[in-house]
Design a protein around this motif. Structure first.
Motif, PDB file in Angstrom:
ATOM      1  N   LYS A  90      -6.777  -2.546 -16.559  1.00 60.59           N
ATOM      2  CA  LYS A  90      -7.175  -3.957 -16.490  1.00 60.59           C
ATOM      3  C   LYS A  90      -6.428  -4.748 -15.421  1.00 60.59           C
ATOM      4  O   LYS A  90      -6.974  -5.687 -14.856  1.00 60.59           O
ATOM      5  N   LYS A  91      -5.172  -4.400 -15.169  1.00 60.22           N
ATOM      6  CA  LYS A  91      -4.395  -5.159 -14.189  1.00 60.22           C
ATOM      7  C   LYS A  91      -3.672  -4.226 -13.224  1.00 60.22           C
ATOM      8  O   LYS A  91      -2.492  -4.414 -12.926  1.00 60.22           O
ATOM      9  N   ILE A  92      -4.373  -3.253 -12.734  1.00 60.44           N
ATOM     10  CA  ILE A  92      -3.777  -2.338 -11.771  1.00 60.44           C
ATOM     11  C   ILE A  92      -3.503  -3.104 -10.477  1.00 60.44           C
ATOM     12  O   ILE A  92      -4.371  -3.834  -9.984  1.00 60.44           O
ATOM     13  N   PRO A  93      -2.299  -2.988  -9.916  1.00 59.70           N
ATOM     14  CA  PRO A  93      -1.995  -3.700  -8.669  1.00 59.70           C
ATOM     15  C   PRO A  93      -2.948  -3.332  -7.533  1.00 59.70           C
ATOM     16  O   PRO A  93      -3.243  -2.156  -7.312  1.00 59.70           O
ATOM     17  N   VAL A  94      -3.411  -4.356  -6.828  1.00 60.80           N
ATOM     18  CA  VAL A  94      -4.299  -4.160  -5.683  1.00 60.80           C
ATOM     19  C   VAL A  94      -3.444  -3.843  -4.454  1.00 60.80           C
ATOM     20  O   VAL A  94      -2.519  -4.591  -4.137  1.00 60.80           O
ATOM     21  N   PRO A  95      -3.724  -2.742  -3.758  1.00 57.45           N
ATOM     22  CA  PRO A  95      -2.917  -2.405  -2.577  1.00 57.45           C
ATOM     23  C   PRO A  95      -3.192  -3.327  -1.392  1.00 57.45           C
ATOM     24  O   PRO A  95      -4.347  -3.648  -1.105  1.00 57.45           O
ATOM     25  N   VAL A  96      -2.121  -3.773  -0.735  1.00 55.86           N
ATOM     26  CA  VAL A  96      -2.241  -4.601   0.469  1.00 55.86           C
ATOM     27  C   VAL A  96      -1.299  -4.060   1.544  1.00 55.86           C
ATOM     28  O   VAL A  96      -0.277  -3.448   1.240  1.00 55.86           O
ATOM     29  N   ARG A 110       0.816  -1.218   0.000  1.00 54.28           N
ATOM     30  CA  ARG A 110       0.000   0.000   0.000  1.00 54.28           C
ATOM     31  C   ARG A 110       0.849   1.266   0.000  1.00 54.28           C
ATOM     32  O   ARG A 110       0.464   2.290  -0.573  1.00 54.28           O
ATOM     33  N   ARG A 111       2.032   1.221   0.613  1.00 57.36           N
ATOM     34  CA  ARG A 111       2.864   2.414   0.756  1.00 57.36           C
ATOM     35  C   ARG A 111       3.440   2.914  -0.565  1.00 57.36           C
ATOM     36  O   ARG A 111       3.874   4.069  -0.659  1.00 57.36           O
ATOM     37  N   ILE A 112       3.451   2.064  -1.586  1.00 56.36           N
ATOM     38  CA  ILE A 112       3.972   2.501  -2.885  1.00 56.36           C
ATOM     39  C   ILE A 112       2.865   2.662  -3.920  1.00 56.36           C
ATOM     40  O   ILE A 112       3.129   2.865  -5.109  1.00 56.36           O
ATOM     41  N   ASN A 113       1.630   2.586  -3.472  1.00 59.40           N
ATOM     42  CA  ASN A 113       0.480   2.615  -4.371  1.00 59.40           C
ATOM     43  C   ASN A 113       0.477   3.823  -5.302  1.00 59.40           C
ATOM     44  O   ASN A 113       0.237   3.706  -6.509  1.00 59.40           O
ATOM     45  N   GLU A 114       0.765   4.997  -4.757  1.00 60.93           N
ATOM     46  CA  GLU A 114       0.704   6.219  -5.560  1.00 60.93           C
ATOM     47  C   GLU A 114       1.915   6.385  -6.477  1.00 60.93           C
ATOM     48  O   GLU A 114       1.906   7.232  -7.374  1.00 60.93           O
TER      49      GLU A 114
END
Length: 267
Positions: free
Chosen positions: A169-175, A150-154
């Motif tokens: 279509k395949k944007i990484p899901v934040p965890v 999640r910390r690198i999401n942006e």
């Protein structure tokens, strides 16, 4: 048992399951006919997902459109984590007052917990080894699911570029990947989530089902849950929402909720 949020509770009250079910059945029949009529289908161009289309009353402020929102579903859009090649992107940047998250640590933790991740990629490696369009395309085509700290999401839209983000279509899901956190629960939630990226207009979509991979009632469950999740993250919640429709990428949009229109539910 997962807690039910207020948005999901109200979505069950405002959006009758029978209305959702009728729309889902109609769309699946349409898709089946379309597939049977298509003589030479090109598998790579087929979009089998059912989308929940939301229409807002007003264009959202840019603060709402900068990054995707994770929308929990009851049933995964993928056949199973074990059969869907997946890539986990970890944040290996040095952190003040805490240990750096290394590939070795993440790999050991993933394996010890029995989490079905196919490959782990460090942020530093992602930035150094996947600069060209061709390398990004190769990465995109290698996995069905992408998860990311999640910390690198942006940071990811700039790093992964239009290959991942133009068609969304395949944007990484934040965890959440804290060293002392529950990685297994977080990653399982990631596999069973969809992403909502609010557009710069009033209409946006989120995946809620997949043709040929899910039963009708599973899709219905997802629609109701997703509607509740969407309402929790859009401006002004239900007050700011105008309507919900269901559609395939290339189908008509079938209404399941319109502001001010009352539906009578039979179930």
């Amino acid at each position: 048992m997962a807690a039910v949020n207020s948005g999901e509770t109200q979505s069950k009250q405002r959006i009758p399951r029978d209305a959702v079910r009728k729309a889902v059945i109609s769309l699946l029949k349409w898709k089946k006919k379309q597939m049977s009529d298509q003589k030479n289908p090109i598998s790579g161009d087929v979009d089998d997902f059912i989308y929940l289309l939301l229409t807002l009353k007003k264009i959202p402020h840019k603060d709402f459109t900068t990054s995707p929102k994770k929308i929990p579903l009851l049933h995964s859009l993928h056949t199973s984590p074990e059969s869907s090649p997946s890539c986990l992107i970890i944040d290996d940047r040095p952190k003040p007052n805490s240990q750096k998250l290394t590939f070795e640590y993440a790999d050991k933790k993933i394996k010890s917990l029995g989490i079905p991740i196919t490959r782990i990629i460090k942020l530093s490696k992602l930035k150094s080894d996947y600069r060209s369009f061709e390398s990004k395309m190769e990465l995109f085509n290698s996995f069905d699911v992408f998860l990311a700290d999640r910390r690198i999401n942006e940071m990811l839209p700039k790093i992964l570029g239009k290959v991942f983000y133009n068609k969304k279509k395949k944007i990484p899901v934040p965890v959440e990947l804290r060293r002392d956190g529950d990685w297994k629960e977080e990653i399982e939630k990631g596999f069973c989530s969809s992403l909502l990226w609010l557009s710069n207009g009033t209409c946006s979509v989120v995946k809620v089902g997949k043709f040929g991979a899910m039963e009708v009632e599973e899709i219905v469950d997802n629609v109701v849950a997703a509607a509740g999740g969407v309402v929790e993250v859009v401006p002004k919640k239900w007050v700011g929402l105008k309507s919900f429709h269901l559609k395939f990428f290339d189908s008509l949009a079938l209404p399941i909720y319109q502001k001010g229109v009352k539906h009578e539910s039979k179930t």
